[in-house]
Design an enzyme around this catalytic site. Structure first.
Site, PDB file in Angstrom:
ATOM      1  N   THR A 127      -9.263  -5.110   0.563  1.00 33.08           N
ATOM      2  CA  THR A 127      -8.235  -4.332  -0.146  1.00 33.08           C
ATOM      3  C   THR A 127      -8.953  -3.298  -1.007  1.00 33.08           C
ATOM      4  OG1 THR A 127      -6.574  -6.064  -0.157  1.00 33.08           O
ATOM      5  CG2 THR A 127      -6.552  -4.599  -2.052  1.00 33.08           C
ATOM      6  N   GLY A 181      -3.082 -13.033  -1.862  1.00 31.23           N
ATOM      7  CA  GLY A 181      -1.910 -12.746  -2.684  1.00 31.23           C
ATOM      8  C   GLY A 181      -1.122 -13.989  -3.061  1.00 31.23           C
TER       9      GLY A 181
HETATM   10  N1  ASP Z   1      -4.477  -9.145  -2.005  1.00 33.34           N
HETATM   11  C1  ASP Z   1      -4.177  -8.807  -0.647  1.00 33.34           C
HETATM   12  C2  ASP Z   1      -2.909  -9.470  -0.237  1.00 33.34           C
HETATM   13  O1  ASP Z   1      -2.782 -10.662  -0.424  1.00 33.34           O
HETATM   14  C3  ASP Z   1      -5.242  -9.149   0.333  1.00 33.34           C
HETATM   15  C4  ASP Z   1      -6.666  -8.956  -0.106  1.00 33.34           C
HETATM   16  O2  ASP Z   1      -6.914  -8.439  -1.183  1.00 33.34           O
HETATM   17  O3  ASP Z   1      -7.576  -9.327   0.642  1.00 33.34           O
HETATM   18  O4  ASP Z   1      -2.069  -8.819   0.331  1.00 33.34           O
END
Ligand code: ASP
Length: 258
Positions: A127, A181
């Site tokens: 991300t 998340g």
């Molecule tokens: N935080 C992101 C989500 O859960 C994924 C990630 O950061 O790897 O959508």
């Protein structure tokens, strides 16, 4: 900051914009948010398809009367606001198509076993996010993601949820997060990290402490970047990877950690 995140969205190495993980239907579906620490204004989009740079759309939401727009409505809002839209396929890379084809049903396993996200869903930490402070002390933070591999259609992670994946407050600091998340949301981690900032507990201590808290409280791995209102920079991670770079007054070139 919006410009920095747009560049990362256009880079297919990251899980945001082009190169996003694919959902269960094999489509790119993205989340993004942005926050202005001066007035606590926020803008976010979730489960949006066919938008080249979701962070630019989140910025348009910030400038509107709304806080969060999702799905078809977010795409419609992009068209109204003149934010560039595109064919979903133009955001799909060969690498993500292969990951998607080789790892079906990972989300279901994750939900059943409660095992570590990063072991099941691929390289968490892709991300993208940024935090910036200007010379007047205004802080802004933003995050953009394609979410997790093979996620159900309509699944929304922490990144567009203010206080979870992103937070900024000029009186304290700004945060952007990566990590599963489903776990980050449970501890509202970005706001938690900002609230840790104190005279004698600055960006780096808050970053370390927030990542430990995620592990201790809900068994999550994650990565975090923080700028505190004194201008200090902190970052910490327990994800397999999280490249990061920063530039502060007095540095002649950015510090890069890959
Ligand atoms: N935080 C992101 C989500 O859960 C994924 C990630 O950061 O790897 O959508």
């Amino acid at each position: 900051m919006e410009a920095a995140i747009s560049v990362l969205e256009d880079d297919p190495s990251f899980d945001a914009g082009k190169g996003s993980f694919l959902n269960a239907q094999g489509r790119v579906e993205m989340d993004a948010s942005i926050m202005d620490g001066a007035n606590l204004n926020t803008g976010a989009v979730a489960a949006v398809q066919c938008v080249k740079n979701p962070i630019k759309l989140a910025r348009k939401v910030l400038d509107s009367d709304w806080a969060l727009i999702v799905g078809e409505g977010a795409l419609e809002f992009a068209r109204e606001q003149g934010v560039e839209t595109c064919n979903n396929w133009s955001l799909v890379t060969q690498q993500e198509l292969q990951r998607w084809a080789e790892h079906p049903g990972q989300v279901q396993n994750y939900l059943r076993d409660g095992a570590f996200y990063s072991d099941l869903l691929g390289p968490s930490g892709d991300t993208v996010g940024a935090v910036a402070m200007d010379d007047k002390g205004n802080i802004a933070a933003g995050t953009s993601t394609g979410g997790s591999n093979n996620k159900p259609c309509g699944r929304v992670g922490d990144s567009p949820q203010i206080g979870c994946g992103t937070y900024a407050d000029n009186s304290k600091g700004g945060v952007s997060m990566t990590g599963p998340g489903e776990l980050v949301i449970r501890v509202v981690l970005a706001k938690h990290a900002v609230d840790l900032l104190k005279e004698d507990f600055r960006a780096q201590q808050a970053a370390d402490s927030a990542i430990q808290y995620l592990k201790a409280r809900v068994g999550g791995v994650g990565g975090i970047i923080i700028v505190d209102h004194w201008g200090g920079v902190g970052h910490a991670k327990t994800t397999h990877m999280m490249s990061c770079a920063y530039m502060t007054e007095g540095l002649s070139e950015p510090v890069v950690e890959v």
